[in-house]
Enzyme design. Structure first.
Site, PDB file in Angstrom:
ATOM      1  N   PRO A  88       0.815  -1.224   0.000  1.00 19.18           N
ATOM      2  CA  PRO A  88       0.000   0.000   0.000  1.00 19.18           C
ATOM      3  C   PRO A  88       0.844   1.268   0.000  1.00 19.18           C
ATOM      4  CG  PRO A  88      -0.762  -1.542   1.672  1.00 19.18           C
ATOM      5  CD  PRO A  88       0.563  -2.053   1.194  1.00 19.18           C
ATOM      6  N   GLU A 115       3.350  -8.426   8.876  1.00 20.83           N
ATOM      7  CA  GLU A 115       3.174  -6.973   9.038  1.00 20.83           C
ATOM      8  C   GLU A 115       4.100  -6.183   8.134  1.00 20.83           C
ATOM      9  OE1 GLU A 115       0.336  -8.083  10.942  1.00 20.83           O
ATOM     10  OE2 GLU A 115       0.601  -5.914  10.787  1.00 20.83           O
ATOM     11  N   ARG A 153      -2.280  -9.471 -20.640  1.00 20.44           N
ATOM     12  CA  ARG A 153      -3.284  -9.203 -21.665  1.00 20.44           C
ATOM     13  C   ARG A 153      -2.814  -8.118 -22.633  1.00 20.44           C
ATOM     14  NH1 ARG A 153      -6.721  -5.466 -21.282  1.00 20.44           N
ATOM     15  NH2 ARG A 153      -8.439  -6.736 -22.020  1.00 20.44           N
ATOM     16  N   ASP A 168      -8.747   0.205 -25.563  1.00 19.74           N
ATOM     17  CA  ASP A 168      -8.739   1.549 -26.143  1.00 19.74           C
ATOM     18  C   ASP A 168      -9.111   2.572 -25.086  1.00 19.74           C
ATOM     19  OD1 ASP A 168     -10.275   0.272 -29.189  1.00 19.74           O
ATOM     20  OD2 ASP A 168      -8.273   0.090 -28.298  1.00 19.74           O
TER      21      ASP A 168
HETATM   22  N1  LIG Z   1      -2.999  -2.421  -1.518  1.00 17.91           N
HETATM   23  C1  LIG Z   1      -1.929  -3.094  -2.007  1.00 17.91           C
HETATM   24  N2  LIG Z   1      -1.343  -2.858  -3.197  1.00 17.91           N
HETATM   25  O1  LIG Z   1      -0.316  -3.706  -3.323  1.00 17.91           O
HETATM   26  N3  LIG Z   1      -0.199  -4.498  -2.236  1.00 17.91           N
HETATM   27  C2  LIG Z   1      -1.200  -4.150  -1.418  1.00 17.91           C
HETATM   28  C3  LIG Z   1      -1.450  -4.759  -0.113  1.00 17.91           C
HETATM   29  O2  LIG Z   1      -2.425  -4.435   0.548  1.00 17.91           O
HETATM   30  N4  LIG Z   1      -0.540  -5.693   0.276  1.00 17.91           N
HETATM   31  C4  LIG Z   1      -0.680  -6.329   1.563  1.00 17.91           C
HETATM   32  C5  LIG Z   1       0.642  -6.606   2.150  1.00 17.91           C
HETATM   33  C6  LIG Z   1       1.803  -6.144   1.556  1.00 17.91           C
HETATM   34  C7  LIG Z   1       3.022  -6.398   2.161  1.00 17.91           C
HETATM   35  C8  LIG Z   1       3.036  -7.104   3.335  1.00 17.91           C
HETATM   36 CL1  LIG Z   1       4.562  -7.420   4.079  1.00 17.91          CL
HETATM   37  C9  LIG Z   1       1.884  -7.558   3.938  1.00 17.91           C
HETATM   38  C10 LIG Z   1       0.671  -7.298   3.322  1.00 17.91           C
END
Ligand SMILES: Nc1nonc1C(=O)NCc1ccc(Cl)cc1
Length: 245
Positions: A88, A115, A153, A168
């Site tokens: 995230p 985590e 894709r 497109d």
């Molecule tokens: N939103 C998102 N976009 O890409 N990845 C996520 C996401 O939530 N990953 C969860 C997550 C990512 C790393 C670790 Cl260590 C643990 C959990």
């Protein structure tokens, strides 16, 4: 296109190539997916991949040693390949990033669990950090599967018909237009007459107008980054007038 996905759950990720366009592309050799499990790069008898966070706090982190070994092993196998960490905290994913990656030829996708991962893995071996949206999943695998699907894709010959309507629209930065198929009437709702006219110029104009209007109504932010040409501006004004009547 060669994907290497580093994940504690290879079967979860491999399901992305089980069906459909991605499954066929893999079968036809347009794309190759290899999942690599950091647990195979541990040296202790318990095959430990996680540990407690320095500074305290809830949960566990992924250990740096086995992650670094796994990444470096795949870098060696793939030669120049970008390492992308899904989290995230990453750059919000857009179609243009998928398009660029599809032209790279290879990619190493790093999936976190628990985590988080030790920050030094990011410092030492991660080239880019990508996010698929502002929400928290239980791991990076679903995000990695989104990237594998979205890139595959785009590979030449992956889609039977040359480029799809969806292609497109997002390529020109707009939302997609409405789509209809048989029957012509369902529950008193008719297909727009223009789509039955056989007049391809009118049909193309109608579709563009709908895409512009929908984008204005649902995602005006997308129009900020799109330079509309004169004819598109006229179409959008017409659309906005029509919905007011
Ligand atoms: N939103 C998102 N976009 O890409 N990845 C996520 C996401 O939530 N990953 C969860 C997550 C990512 C790393 C670790 Cl260590 C643990 C959990």
């Amino acid at each position: 296109m060669q994907f290497s996905v580093i994940t504690l759950f290879p079967e979860l990720v491999e399901s992305v190539v089980a069906e459909g366009v991605v499954g066929r592309a893999e079968k036809r050799g347009l794309m190759e997916l290899k999942c690599v499990n950091p647990r195979d790069f541990t040296e202790d008898v318990h095959r430990t991949v996680d540990d407690r966070p320095y500074g305290g706090g809830p949960g566990m982190l992924m250990r740096p040693d086995c992650l670094l070994k796994t990444i470096r092993s795949e870098r060696e196998r793939l030669g120049k390949a970008k390492v992308i960490y899904l989290s995230p905290q990453g750059k919000p994913l857009e179609q243009s990033m998928l398009q660029a990656l599809s032209e790279e030829g290879s990619a190493i996708l790093l999936c976190g669990r628990y985590e988080g991962i030790d920050e030094r893995v990011i410092d030492l071996e991660v080239d880019e950090e990508w996010s698929i949206g502002d929400y928290v999943l239980s791991g990076g695998e679903l995000a990695a599967m989104v990237v594998v699907d979205g890139v595959t894709r785009l590979l030449p010959e992956a889609l039977g018909h040359k480029g799809s309507a969806i292609e497109d629209s997002f390529t020109d930065g707009l939302l997609d237009c409405p789509h209809y198929t048989r029957p012509e009437r369902i529950e008193d709702l008719d297909v727009p007459k223009v789509l039955l006219s056989g007049n391809h110029q009118h049909i193309e104009k109608w579709r563009k107008k709908q895409a512009l209007g929908r984008t204005q109504l649902r995602r005006p932010d997308l129009l900020q980054n799109t330079e509309l040409n004169e004819s598109d501006k006229v179409l959008l004004i017409e659309f906005m007038k029509e919905i007011k009547t």
